[in-house]
Design an enzyme around this catalytic site. Structure first.
Site, PDB file in Angstrom:
ATOM      1  N   CYS A 120     -50.674 -62.696   8.012  1.00 38.38           N
ATOM      2  CA  CYS A 120     -51.582 -63.845   8.101  1.00 38.38           C
ATOM      3  C   CYS A 120     -52.724 -63.771   7.088  1.00 38.38           C
ATOM      4  CB  CYS A 120     -52.119 -63.993   9.519  1.00 38.38           C
ATOM      5  SG  CYS A 120     -53.196 -62.644  10.076  1.00 38.38           S
ATOM      6  N   HIS A 171     -56.069 -63.042  14.022  1.00 37.90           N
ATOM      7  CA  HIS A 171     -55.160 -63.940  13.276  1.00 37.90           C
ATOM      8  C   HIS A 171     -55.981 -64.989  12.535  1.00 37.90           C
ATOM      9  CE1 HIS A 171     -51.214 -65.588  12.382  1.00 37.90           C
ATOM     10  NE2 HIS A 171     -51.633 -66.807  12.727  1.00 37.90           N
ATOM     11  N   HIS A 183     -49.942 -71.135   8.490  1.00 37.27           N
ATOM     12  CA  HIS A 183     -50.177 -69.693   8.659  1.00 37.27           C
ATOM     13  C   HIS A 183     -48.866 -68.908   8.601  1.00 37.27           C
ATOM     14  CE1 HIS A 183     -49.252 -69.643  13.260  1.00 37.27           C
ATOM     15  NE2 HIS A 183     -48.809 -70.774  12.736  1.00 37.27           N
TER      16      HIS A 183
END
Length: 215
Positions: A120, A171, A183
């Site tokens: 990520c 994240h 993402h």
């Protein structure tokens, strides 16, 4: 006075034939220079064909600049000045274009390039480096960059959106508008687009930061 006798009546006609022959020869002789200056071209003569081929062998035209050359050059100039003008609205469009071009890239823990795959923060860091903005390697540190977005309703395209649980960020993604973000989700998944208004990620949302202003 005696007159000349004409034998068999042929002397006078012969003289006239000789005179006509002499005139004909003179005419032919006079036309020779003109023939030499303008020779007849035979159908078998290859010279005209060679000349025609040479005339057809024209040089290729030079490359012509297309109308989109100038806009492309302008975009490159904007990117070149990214570090000097990091809040230019055009940078947000570039961020989105770069991010969308990476859709489908496989997830890989620790990955930070299209060739190796992305996690990520590797994805987000790669996209923003292309416009001259260097971000920390991990999502927790990225949350200290730029300015904080007041609320979810105030999100703008290009904002960094962070997720986690109990206040612990684990994240990050890039907001693309209309309640969605791009993402690299997890192992076994590719770079994709998810909803920020419902479902799993809506519940995990914590905050957002703006590092490239503009809409």
């Amino acid at each position: 006075m005696k007159t000349a006798n004409l034998h068999h009546g042929h002397s006078a006609p012969r003289s006239r034939r000789v005179l006509r022959l002499a005139l004909a020869l003179a005419l032919v002789a006079g036309s020779l220079p003109a023939l030499a200056m303008n020779p007849a071209i035979s159908k078998a003569d290859p010279a005209p064909q060679a000349a025609s081929a040479a005339a057809l062998a024209l040089p290729a035209p030079a490359a012509i600049a297309t109308p989109d050359t100038a806009p492309l050059a302008a975009q490159l100039a904007i990117l070149q000045k990214a570090k000097d003008a990091p809040t230019s609205p055009s940078l947000v469009k570039t961020v989105l274009q770069r991010a969308f071009s990476l859709l489908g890239t496989p997830y890989r823990w620790g990955g930070s390039s299209p060739e190796s795959g992305f996690d990520c923060s590797g994805l987000v860091g790669y996209v923003f480096r292309t416009i001259g903005i260097d971000l920390p390697r991990v999502s927790r540190a990225m949350a200290d960059e730029g300015t904080k977005v007041a609320s979810r309703d105030a999100l703008a395209e290009g904002d960094l959106v962070f997720f986690g649980k109990r206040g612990h960020i684990d994240h990050v993604g890039i907001y693309i508008g209309e309640g969605k973000f791009l993402h690299a989700p997890r192992t076994g998944r590719d770079v994709t687009v998810s909803s920020l208004t419902s479902g799993y990620w809506a519940q995990k949302y914590l905050e957002a930061r703006r590092v490239a202003a503009g809409s």
